[in-house]
Design an enzyme around this catalytic site. Structure first.
Site, PDB file in Angstrom:
ATOM      1  N   GLY A 187     -21.400   3.404  -4.525  1.00 34.18           N
ATOM      2  CA  GLY A 187     -21.022   4.643  -3.982  1.00 34.18           C
ATOM      3  C   GLY A 187     -19.449   4.724  -4.506  1.00 34.18           C
ATOM      4  N   PRO A 188     -18.300   5.423  -4.358  1.00 31.27           N
ATOM      5  CA  PRO A 188     -17.919   5.838  -5.727  1.00 31.27           C
ATOM      6  C   PRO A 188     -16.551   5.497  -6.263  1.00 31.27           C
ATOM      7  CG  PRO A 188     -17.999   7.320  -3.228  1.00 31.27           C
ATOM      8  CD  PRO A 188     -19.066   6.391  -3.126  1.00 31.27           C
TER       9      PRO A 188
ATOM     10  N   GLU B  67       1.787  30.312  -1.600  1.00 31.10           N
ATOM     11  CA  GLU B  67       1.322  29.485  -0.856  1.00 31.10           C
ATOM     12  C   GLU B  67       1.251  30.305   0.689  1.00 31.10           C
ATOM     13  OE1 GLU B  67      -0.168  26.401  -1.943  1.00 31.10           O
ATOM     14  OE2 GLU B  67       1.342  26.525  -3.919  1.00 31.10           O
TER      15      GLU B  67
ATOM     16  N   HIS C 110      -2.211  31.271   1.049  1.00 28.36           N
ATOM     17  CA  HIS C 110      -3.148  30.063   1.210  1.00 28.36           C
ATOM     18  C   HIS C 110      -3.055  30.075   2.951  1.00 28.36           C
ATOM     19  CE1 HIS C 110      -4.371  28.901  -2.135  1.00 28.36           C
ATOM     20  NE2 HIS C 110      -3.489  28.816  -2.749  1.00 28.36           N
TER      21      HIS C 110
HETATM   22  P1  ADP Z   1     -14.582   0.021  -6.602  1.00 26.19           P
HETATM   23  O1  ADP Z   1     -15.516   0.297  -4.760  1.00 26.19           O
HETATM   24  O2  ADP Z   1     -14.665   0.683  -7.354  1.00 26.19           O
HETATM   25  O3  ADP Z   1     -15.298  -1.584  -6.887  1.00 26.19           O
HETATM   26  P2  ADP Z   1     -12.432  -1.400  -5.405  1.00 26.19           P
HETATM   27  O4  ADP Z   1     -13.058  -3.322  -5.123  1.00 26.19           O
HETATM   28  O5  ADP Z   1     -12.226  -2.462  -6.580  1.00 26.19           O
HETATM   29  O6  ADP Z   1     -13.035  -1.089  -6.150  1.00 26.19           O
HETATM   30  O7  ADP Z   1     -11.221  -1.248  -4.604  1.00 26.19           O
HETATM   31  C1  ADP Z   1      -9.999  -1.573  -5.035  1.00 26.19           C
HETATM   32  C2  ADP Z   1      -9.143  -1.722  -3.795  1.00 26.19           C
HETATM   33  O8  ADP Z   1      -8.672  -0.727  -3.187  1.00 26.19           O
HETATM   34  C3  ADP Z   1      -9.217  -3.026  -3.271  1.00 26.19           C
HETATM   35  O9  ADP Z   1      -8.603  -4.168  -4.445  1.00 26.19           O
HETATM   36  C4  ADP Z   1      -8.658  -2.841  -1.968  1.00 26.19           C
HETATM   37  O10 ADP Z   1      -6.773  -2.685  -2.373  1.00 26.19           O
HETATM   38  C5  ADP Z   1      -8.568  -1.371  -1.514  1.00 26.19           C
HETATM   39  N1  ADP Z   1      -9.428  -1.040  -1.367  1.00 26.19           N
HETATM   40  C6  ADP Z   1     -10.783  -0.183  -1.126  1.00 26.19           C
HETATM   41  N2  ADP Z   1     -11.752  -0.203  -0.511  1.00 26.19           N
HETATM   42  C7  ADP Z   1     -11.313  -0.505   0.789  1.00 26.19           C
HETATM   43  C8  ADP Z   1     -11.450  -1.034   2.026  1.00 26.19           C
HETATM   44  N3  ADP Z   1     -12.596  -0.406   2.962  1.00 26.19           N
HETATM   45  N4  ADP Z   1     -10.454  -1.398   2.853  1.00 26.19           N
HETATM   46  C9  ADP Z   1      -9.501  -2.266   2.625  1.00 26.19           C
HETATM   47  N5  ADP Z   1      -9.221  -2.115   1.344  1.00 26.19           N
HETATM   48  C10 ADP Z   1     -10.335  -1.254   0.502  1.00 26.19           C
HETATM   49 ZN    ZN Z   2      -3.108  28.093  -5.034  1.00 25.28          ZN
END
Ligand code: ADP
Ligand code: ZN
Ligand code: MG
Length: 610
Positions: A206-207, A429, A432
């Site tokens: 995932g992203p 703006e 838009h």
């Molecule tokens: P990646 O997918 O890049 O590994 P991370 O798991 O490191 O992302 O997410 C970074 C931070 O974003 C987490 O520590 C959390 O605080 C927050 N976060 C991301 N997704 C969620 C989620 N689904 N629920 C709660 N917190 C999230």
């Molecule tokens: Zn613009």
């Protein structure tokens, strides 16, 4: 509780200590044992010492006379240039001086050896000290290289991460799939009875910022089995073969600790496709990957070793990693939908004090397209803003502002726009917003501002989708393009000239128009023909052309025609409502920030009589 670390001493400090030790040894200790310096005196002094009967022994060489002061306990050694003095021997005799070897006494062998040994020892000691300090500081590659293939995987025990599935909001499908793995580790019998085999590995894709790492930690927190966590980059080593050795060591440890979970974060660092031929490839990386593949085949899944991995570039992974028997379960962790965003906001808002005017749904709707990490960041930014404002709790306004902070950057308080510029930005703006509002299918605006942001945006129109879009029709896409064009259209219409302010709009609308033709099959001419492929769907989504050069040229023409058509549409819409455009732009110019309601109120009002 966190321990406060002592500040590290700079390396120069250790060099300094070393030098000081050497200096003290040479100046104070060694001279007692070693006399490598023989004091040279002139002939006159020699004669005077001789007359005063101070010289106990002398040795004469061709050019020099070496002699000893008669103090036996702590003899001092001298030399002087031998003059052609015929009375010398007589003088020596009368003073009672003996003739013998003096020069040899100048340095005792023992003393010399001692000094050399001590100095070498000091050097070795300081050298070792320095290298240990250096290794500790560099931590990563150097340090690991020295530990010869020992994996540096951190072992978490369940209670340590303290993260549970409830800490991960949204992502229900991913949680469900991982829950099954946790369940297997708890009751393997249930599965074995029926003959089901757990997948050996699950790959979270995932992203960035969607919670992949967080999910893996939650699995560790729930499963209550040892959890080995290592990042792909930790396998990348200085020396060929070292990464492979680390993989071997990791799996050896895992097998000993089974049932357990091994988590490899950012696996794309080692799992990249092995290229055929080319520049000889990267031997070290390939060996590491080969070792990983071998290890994954080698262990018995029923023993309860589960491998989790995460990546945001699944398309770069070697196909061998993805085949059944290795990472045979692929768990998508996509950007959260509206409900997901709302839940993520709620999870993170638990940690902050909230006022009673908070509407998470409104925030979640305004923050379309943001990741979990960005939402977490928004809550924190809102809390920081509350502190800056001297409030004891977070308000809805804090959260609203923080959306913009995360998306567009902080307000640039000290960037001064000239009146003329401010006016142009106002019209841009409103252009838009007006085009968006006038097209039935486009989302209404919630907020328009002309306060510059640190991202470089001079103004900002925040649109909110009434509902979550999973599919977009051709008309909706066209309307979106027209909305992007609305800014420039307003400038042209009112001022008769254009500015650089539309550069980002142009980029976005071109991307969209191109995708409509090359990927969504929305043109009559090409129909459903894929003309571009997406290279990395989660990382910016750049594309590469997969058609002939002539076709590409034709596509360019099509894109340009599509953009022109939508621009004309925007101009026409604005022309019809020119009066409203003036009215709204004037209002925005004065207020600098207006809400969606204000905008709609003015738009719906009967036109002012001119
Ligand atoms: P990646 O997918 O890049 O590994 P991370 O798991 O490191 O992302 O997410 C970074 C931070 O974003 C987490 O520590 C959390 O605080 C927050 N976060 C991301 N997704 C969620 C989620 N689904 N629920 C709660 N917190 C999230
Ligand atoms: Zn613009
Ligand atoms: Mg991560």
């Amino acid at each position: 509780m966190q321990q406060i670390k002592k500040p590290k001493k700079p390396l120069i400090f250790y060099y300094g200590v070393g030098l000081l030790i050497m200096f003290v040894l040479n100046a104070v200790i060694f001279p007692r044992y070693v006399r490598n310096q023989i004091e040279e005196v002139d002939y006159g002094t020699f004669l005077t010492m001789l007359e005063e009967k101070q010289v106990s022994m002398a040795q004469m060489e061709k050019d020099y006379i070496y002699f000893v002061d008669n103090n036996e306990e702590d003899p001092s050694f001298y030399s002087t240039i031998a003059f052609n003095d015929p009375e010398l021997v007589d003088r020596l005799r009368t003073s009672g001086c003996k003739f013998g070897k003096v020069k040899e006494k100048e340095a005792s062998i023992f003393g010399t050896i001692l000094s050399v040994v001590v100095q070498v020892a000091v050097f070795v000691f300081i050298g070792q000290l320095l290298s240990r300090i250096l290794m500790k500081r560099m931590g990563g590659s150097m340090g690991n290289a020295m530990s010869f293939g020992k994996s540096s995987a951190k072992i978490y025990v369940a209670s340590e991460t303290g993260i549970k599935f409830t800490d991960v909001a949204g992502e229900d499908e991913a949680k469900e799939q991982l829950q099954e793995i946790v369940d297997f580790l708890h009751n393997p019998d249930k599965y074995q009875e029926i003959g089901a085999v757990m997948p050996k590995g699950a790959l979270l894709v995932g992203p960035p910022g969607t919670g992949k790492t967080l999910l893996a930690k939650a699995v560790a927190g729930e499963a209550e089995v040892p959890f080995f966590s290592i990042s792909g980059s930790e396998f990348v080593e200085m020396f060929v073969g070292m990464g492979a050795a680390k993989v071997r060591d990791l799996f050896k440890q895992a097998n000993e600790k089974a049932p357990c979970i091994v988590f490899i974060d950012e696996i794309d660092t080692i799992g990249k496709k092995r290229d055929s031929g080319g520049m000889g490839g990267n031997d070290e990386r390939e060996q590491t990957l080969n070792q990983l593949l071998t290890e994954m085949d080698g262990f018995d899944g029923s023993r309860g070793v589960v491998i989790l991995a995460a990546t945001n570039r699944p398309e770069t992974l070697d196909p061998a990693l993805l085949r059944p028997g290795r990472f045979d379960r692929r768990v998508p962790v996509e950007l959260p939908d509206l409900a997901g965003r709302e839940n993520i906001l709620k999870v993170h808002a638990k940690k902050v004090k909230l006022g009673d005017d908070i509407d998470f749904n409104a925030i979640a709707r305004a923050a379309a397209g943001t990741s979990g990490a960005e939402l977490a960041n928004m809550v924190n930014e809102a809390a920081l803003r509350a502190v800056r404002g001297g409030r004891a709790y977070v308000t809805q306004a804090d959260l609203e502002e923080s959306i913009e902070v995360v998306i567009a950057g902080y307000q640039k308080k000290n960037q001064v726009l000239s009146d003329k510029e401010k006016l142009i930005v106002s019209y841009h703006e409103i252009g838009h917003a007006l085009v968006a509002a006038l097209q039935t299918d486009s989302a209404p605006v919630t907020k328009i501002t002309i306060i510059p942001r640190t991202s470089g945006a001079l103004g900002y129109t925040m649109q909110v989708e009434e509902r979550e879009h999973n599919l977009m029709s051709k008309e909706e896409l066209e309307n979106k393009i027209a909305t992007y064009a609305g800014g420039r259209a307003a400038e042209e219409l009112i001022f008769g000239s254009v500015t650089t302010g539309a550069s980002n709009d142009i980029e976005q609308m071109t991307k969209m128009a191109r995708a409509m033709i090359t990927r969504y099959g929305m043109s009559e001419e090409f129909g459903m023909m894929a003309l571009e492929t997406v290279n990395n769907q989660y990382m910016g989504g750049d594309t590469s052309i997969v058609c002939a050069a002539e076709t590409a040229a034709a596509v360019d023409e099509k894109v340009s025609a599509l953009l022109k058509k939508q621009y004309q549409k925007a101009v026409k819409l604005l022309q019809e409502k020119k009066q409203k455009l003036h009215e709204l732009a004037k209002y925005l110019y004065e207020k600098e920030t207006i809400s969606g309601e204000e905008f709609m109120r003015i738009l719906k009002e009967a036109p002012e009589c001119v």
